[in-house]
Design a protein around this motif. Structure first.
Motif, short mmCIF file in Angstrom:
data_model
loop_
_atom_site.label_atom_id
_atom_site.label_comp_id
_atom_site.label_asym_id
_atom_site.label_seq_id
_atom_site.Cartn_x
_atom_site.Cartn_y
_atom_site.Cartn_z
N ARG A 136 1.47 -1.18 0.04
CA ARG A 136 -0.21 -0.11 0.20
C ARG A 136 0.97 1.23 0.03
O ARG A 136 1.34 1.65 -1.14
CB ARG A 136 -0.84 -0.01 1.19
CG ARG A 136 -2.16 1.20 1.05
CD ARG A 136 -1.47 2.86 1.61
NE ARG A 136 -0.98 2.40 2.64
CZ ARG A 136 -0.56 3.24 3.72
NH1 ARG A 136 -0.55 5.05 2.96
NH2 ARG A 136 0.11 3.57 4.76
N ASP A 137 1.32 2.08 0.78
CA ASP A 137 2.21 2.53 0.87
C ASP A 137 2.92 2.46 0.21
O ASP A 137 3.89 3.60 -0.36
CB ASP A 137 3.47 2.28 2.71
CG ASP A 137 3.17 4.06 3.02
OD1 ASP A 137 3.28 5.12 2.36
OD2 ASP A 137 2.95 4.26 4.08
N ASN A 188 9.66 4.39 3.28
CA ASN A 188 9.27 3.86 4.50
C ASN A 188 10.88 3.20 4.83
O ASN A 188 11.64 2.74 4.47
CB ASN A 188 8.42 2.47 4.37
CG ASN A 188 7.04 3.06 4.71
OD1 ASN A 188 6.52 3.55 3.51
ND2 ASN A 188 6.28 3.30 5.88
N HIS A 197 5.37 3.96 12.98
CA HIS A 197 5.74 4.54 11.42
C HIS A 197 6.87 4.88 10.28
O HIS A 197 6.00 6.51 11.15
CB HIS A 197 4.42 4.64 10.39
CG HIS A 197 3.70 4.33 9.05
ND1 HIS A 197 3.08 3.98 8.46
CD2 HIS A 197 4.75 5.35 8.39
CE1 HIS A 197 3.02 3.70 6.99
NE2 HIS A 197 3.50 5.18 7.31
N HIS A 248 8.78 6.96 7.59
CA HIS A 248 10.03 6.71 6.30
C HIS A 248 11.37 7.13 7.09
O HIS A 248 11.66 8.22 7.75
CB HIS A 248 9.05 8.08 5.74
CG HIS A 248 7.90 7.66 4.95
ND1 HIS A 248 7.38 7.38 4.29
CD2 HIS A 248 6.73 7.27 5.55
CE1 HIS A 248 6.49 6.90 3.76
NE2 HIS A 248 5.79 6.67 5.11
MG MG Z 1 3.70 6.45 5.22
#
Ligand code: MG
Ligand code: HMG
Length: 298
Positions: free
Chosen positions: A15-16, A249, A207, A209
């Motif tokens: 997804r990301d 990420n 989360h 990046h």
């Molecule tokens: Mg993200």
């Protein structure tokens, strides 16, 4: 300092990782990616987003992808949902786990989902109500927790306020997102500690990046604070189309290598995950950004 004995990785690569890709990737490749990820031992795999295809054309095939994956026992496949329309599209193909998303920065939220923070939470209320009625689990994301590409500094008090609100509304887990990867370990620690003052640590995830190369250091600082859930993306893919300058990420392979090296169990087969990341970089036509995968394949 007490580190957890095990960590749950939430794999967000499908997804990301893919939402920012300019060239449309075939649904079959996305399905194969998700199936390879589940075969490497990942137990939470974010599969896609039921957002507006006008906003994120890459994930316009969300229904086809979700319907095409081979669902393994014990694996959950959450999807992003921005509104009731997305929720209904997701439910139509059998989704049982969703994630809603807002931010701690007004400016970012406006660009990302065309709403103020409070408006976006209002928009999620019917989604949450329907999800509760259907027995669907809801994760909540708070973006820009350590900085915003449009407004710069983001007050920790806003991160706490938004995280607490999502938790009160019934999100079983709140993922705190350093959307543009500007955080450093001291700031990450302070932010997490503040949120954990209002939301149980067991309901929090981080989360990161990796724009500035700080993600592993930030994760370590957060593990020391007691977090037990870490989001990452195979091959370090990713970026948000509405977060200018943000790179991918943190790579799942690198997180797993660090955790297992510290004696923290993940349940993931690292060689198999590395192989999946290398396969994906082949499909995307560029080198992996996982340092571990590069070292192992050299
Ligand atoms: Mg993200
Ligand atoms: P809008 O344009 O304000 O809303 O978008 P709208 O209701 O006016 O809808 C516009 C059009 O989209 C309409 O179609 C709707 O029907 C359609 P038209 O009438 O023009 O033909 N539409 C939809 N179609 C399919 N599925 C839907 C849907 N909703 C509307 N669900 C909206 C508002 C929220 C929909 C839009 O802004 C949007 O989809 N944004 C998504 C942006 C996004 O996906 N960003 C990346 C994910 S967040 C992220 O990456 C951060 C994270 O990783 C954590 C971190 O790193 O911090 C999670």
């Amino acid at each position: 300092m007490s580190l957890p004995t095990s960590v749950r990785i939430v794999e967000v690569g499908a997804r990301d990782g893919l939402q920012n890709e300019k060239t449309i990737i075939p649904a079959a490749t996305k399905i194969e990616l998700i199936d390879r990820l589940s075969a490497s031992g990942l137990r939470t795999i974010e599969a896609t987003s039921f957002v507006s295809p006008k906003w994120v054309p890459q994930l316009a095939d969300a229904a086809e992808v979700f319907a095409g994956i081979t669902r393994r026992d014990g694996v959950t496949y959450p999807v992003l949902v921005p509104n009731l329309q997305g929720y209904e599209r997701a439910r139509a193909v059998g989704v049982c786990d969703i994630a809603i998303f807002t931010a701690a920065s007004e400016a970012f939220n406006r660009k990302n989902i065309n709403a103020s923070i409070d408006e976006s939470i209002e928009r999620f209320l019917p989604v949450l109500e329907q999800a509760r009625a259907d027995g669907v689990r809801v994760r909540g994301y708070v973006s820009t927790v350590l900085g915003c590409p449009y407004q710069g500094e983001v007050p920790v008090s806003e991160v706490v306020r938004v995280a607490r609100r999502l938790h009160e509304l019934g999100c079983h887990e709140i993922s705190l997102g350093d959307t543009i990867g500007v955080g450093t370990p001291g700031k990450a620690r302070v932010m997490l500690r503040a949120v954990a003052g209002e939301v149980p640590m067991s309901a929090l995830a981080v989360h990161f990046h990796d724009t500035y190369g700080q993600a592993l250091a930030n994760i370590l600082a957060c593990l020391e604070e007691g977090v037990g859930v870490v989001d990452s993306s195979v091959g370090g893919t990713g970026g948000c189309p509405y977060a200018k300058g943000a790179t991918g990420n943190v790579a799942s392979e690198d997180v797993v290598y660090m955790l297992e090296g510290m004696g923290i169990a993940t349940g993931i087969d690292l060689p198999r995950l590395i192989e999946t990341g290398l396969w994906l970089s082949g499909a995307l036509g560029r080198a992996t950004s996982s340092r571990v995968a590069r070292a192992r394949s050299a």
